[in-house]
Design an enzyme around this catalytic site. Structure first.
Site, PDB file in Angstrom:
ATOM      1  CB  THR A 129      -0.769   0.105   1.238  1.00 33.02           C
ATOM      2  OG1 THR A 129      -1.930  -1.014   0.751  1.00 33.02           O
ATOM      3  CG2 THR A 129      -1.462   1.344   1.481  1.00 33.02           C
ATOM      4  NE  ARG A 162      -8.742  -7.670   1.746  1.00 29.39           N
ATOM      5  CZ  ARG A 162      -7.934  -6.804   2.049  1.00 29.39           C
ATOM      6  NH1 ARG A 162      -7.445  -6.254   0.977  1.00 29.39           N
ATOM      7  NH2 ARG A 162      -7.324  -6.478   3.322  1.00 29.39           N
ATOM      8  N   GLY A 202     -10.068  -3.602   1.847  1.00 28.60           N
ATOM      9  CA  GLY A 202      -9.363  -3.590   2.646  1.00 28.60           C
ATOM     10  C   GLY A 202      -9.733  -2.160   3.687  1.00 28.60           C
ATOM     11  CG  ASP A 203      -6.783  -0.740   5.859  1.00 30.70           C
ATOM     12  OD1 ASP A 203      -6.340  -1.459   5.267  1.00 30.70           O
ATOM     13  OD2 ASP A 203      -5.813   0.222   6.543  1.00 30.70           O
ATOM     14  CB  THR A 258       0.555   0.339   5.094  1.00 31.13           C
ATOM     15  OG1 THR A 258       0.785  -0.971   4.358  1.00 31.13           O
ATOM     16  CG2 THR A 258       1.759   0.859   5.771  1.00 31.13           C
ATOM     17  N   GLY A 259      -1.206  -2.091   6.323  1.00 30.32           N
ATOM     18  CA  GLY A 259      -1.147  -3.305   6.974  1.00 30.32           C
ATOM     19  C   GLY A 259      -2.365  -4.344   7.002  1.00 30.32           C
ATOM     20  CB  THR A 260      -3.396  -6.919   9.094  1.00 28.66           C
ATOM     21  OG1 THR A 260      -2.062  -7.317   9.441  1.00 28.66           O
ATOM     22  CG2 THR A 260      -4.275  -8.266   9.112  1.00 28.66           C
ATOM     23  N   GLY A 261      -5.494  -5.146   6.730  1.00 32.51           N
ATOM     24  CA  GLY A 261      -6.529  -4.421   6.508  1.00 32.51           C
ATOM     25  C   GLY A 261      -7.737  -4.618   7.304  1.00 32.51           C
TER      26      GLY A 261
END
Ligand code: ASP
Length: 305
Positions: free
Chosen positions: A176, A204, A206-207, A227-230
């Site tokens: 991201t 899908r 994400g955030d 950024t990261g595990t959405g």
């Protein structure tokens, strides 16, 4: 879980730009060529964003200039060179928020060359905040440049998808891009753009395109890009959580960001957050092991890969 790393940049109310090119964990280090290419790409990104701030331009324009460069660079997971879905396509998400409360976002776009420009168009030219898969007619009305979906797909991302489908490794799924800025008038802004996660199911999201989760900005507190595990950043409403800690608990930006990353880690997520406050030093923090980030201020610039 790697420990949280935090770096600070800038001071006072001076113009400041911080960008990221995604957080994750590398099980093999970047090659020398890969590192050189990422450093060069980040320098170009800083040059584009800082030029806007140095000329007295707005934080929002600086964020857009920086994120466009990040989207164009194949080194990062956004725009050209985005991560691919399980069907081998690029589905792109982006959001933008300025410190006066205006925001715009798009999710699942497949033909907009620079998704951050579509987020800008939603903010400026519609009465809404978020569009999923806008139609061709809407893209024409917004005046954004479109390209063939193949433009986004690089050989490197095709091989990455094939390798992932052969042997899934969640550590490789992340990426991201984003930017946060403070301008000479004291306004802040944040923008984030992504291809999502490698091998994600079509549809899908994400955030990144969710204002409050992946992106947030308030002239009284902070501008934040994540950024990261959405999925965990969504449920923690991560970007807004940093703002809320500053606004309601009186924390400084560092403390607020570390606490949000700790909560994300407690829920088995990981990632990185960049923050520029309305006043004081900005920061890049991550608990994923690695993050691409860079900053520019009147004191000079710094890139990290
Ligand atoms: N947060 C992004 C998403 O969930 C991915 C990432 O930043 O690693 O789509």
């Amino acid at each position: 879980m790697p420990e949280t790393v935090l770096r600070s940049f800038g001071q006072g109310t001076e113009p400041l730009l911080i960008v990221h090119g995604g957080a994750g964990h590398r099980s093999t280090p970047l090659t020398e060529d890969g590192a050189a290419s990422a450093h060069a790409a980040l320098e170009k990104v800083l040059a584009a964003g800082w030029a806007v701030l140095a000329e007295g331009g707005s934080a929002g324009d600086a964020v857009i200039a920086a994120v466009r460069e990040l989207e164009d660079a194949p080194d990062f997971n956004a725009g050209h060179g985005a991560a691919l879905t399980s069907a081998g396509a690029a589905e792109l998400d982006a959001s933008l928020m300025t410190g006066d409360g205006a925001s715009g976002a798009v999710a699942g776009v497949t033909t907009v060359r620079n998704p951050i420009t579509a987020a800008r168009a939603v903010m400026d030219r519609s009465e809404h905040v978020l569009f999923a898969a806008p139609t061709g007619a809407q893209l024409v009305e917004w005046g954004v440049e479109t390209v063939d979906p193949d433009y986004f797909v690089t050989d490197k991302r095709r091989s990455e998808l094939a390798a992932f489908q052969d042997r899934p490794d969640p550590a490789f799924q992340h990426g991201t891009v984003g930017a946060v800025a403070r301008d000479s008038a004291g306004h802040v802004a944040a923008g984030t753009s992504t291809g999502g996660i490698v091998n994600q199911q079509p549809g899908r999201i994400g955030d990144t395109p969710l204002v409050g989760a992946g992106t947030f900005a308030d002239d009284g507190t902070v501008a934040v890009s994540c950024t990261g595990t959405g999925e965990v950043f969504i449920t923690e409403v991560a970007a807004h959580s940093v703002h809320a800690r500053v606004a309601l608990a009186g924390m400084d930006a560092d403390e607020a960001t570390v606490e949000v990353l700790d909560r994300i880690a407690a829920r088995e997520g990981m990632g990185g957050i960049i923050v520029v406050p309305a006043e004081g030093a900005g920061l890049a923090a991550y608990n994923s092991g690695d993050m691409f980030y860079a900053s520019a201020s009147s004191a000079g610039s710094h890139t990290h890969v």
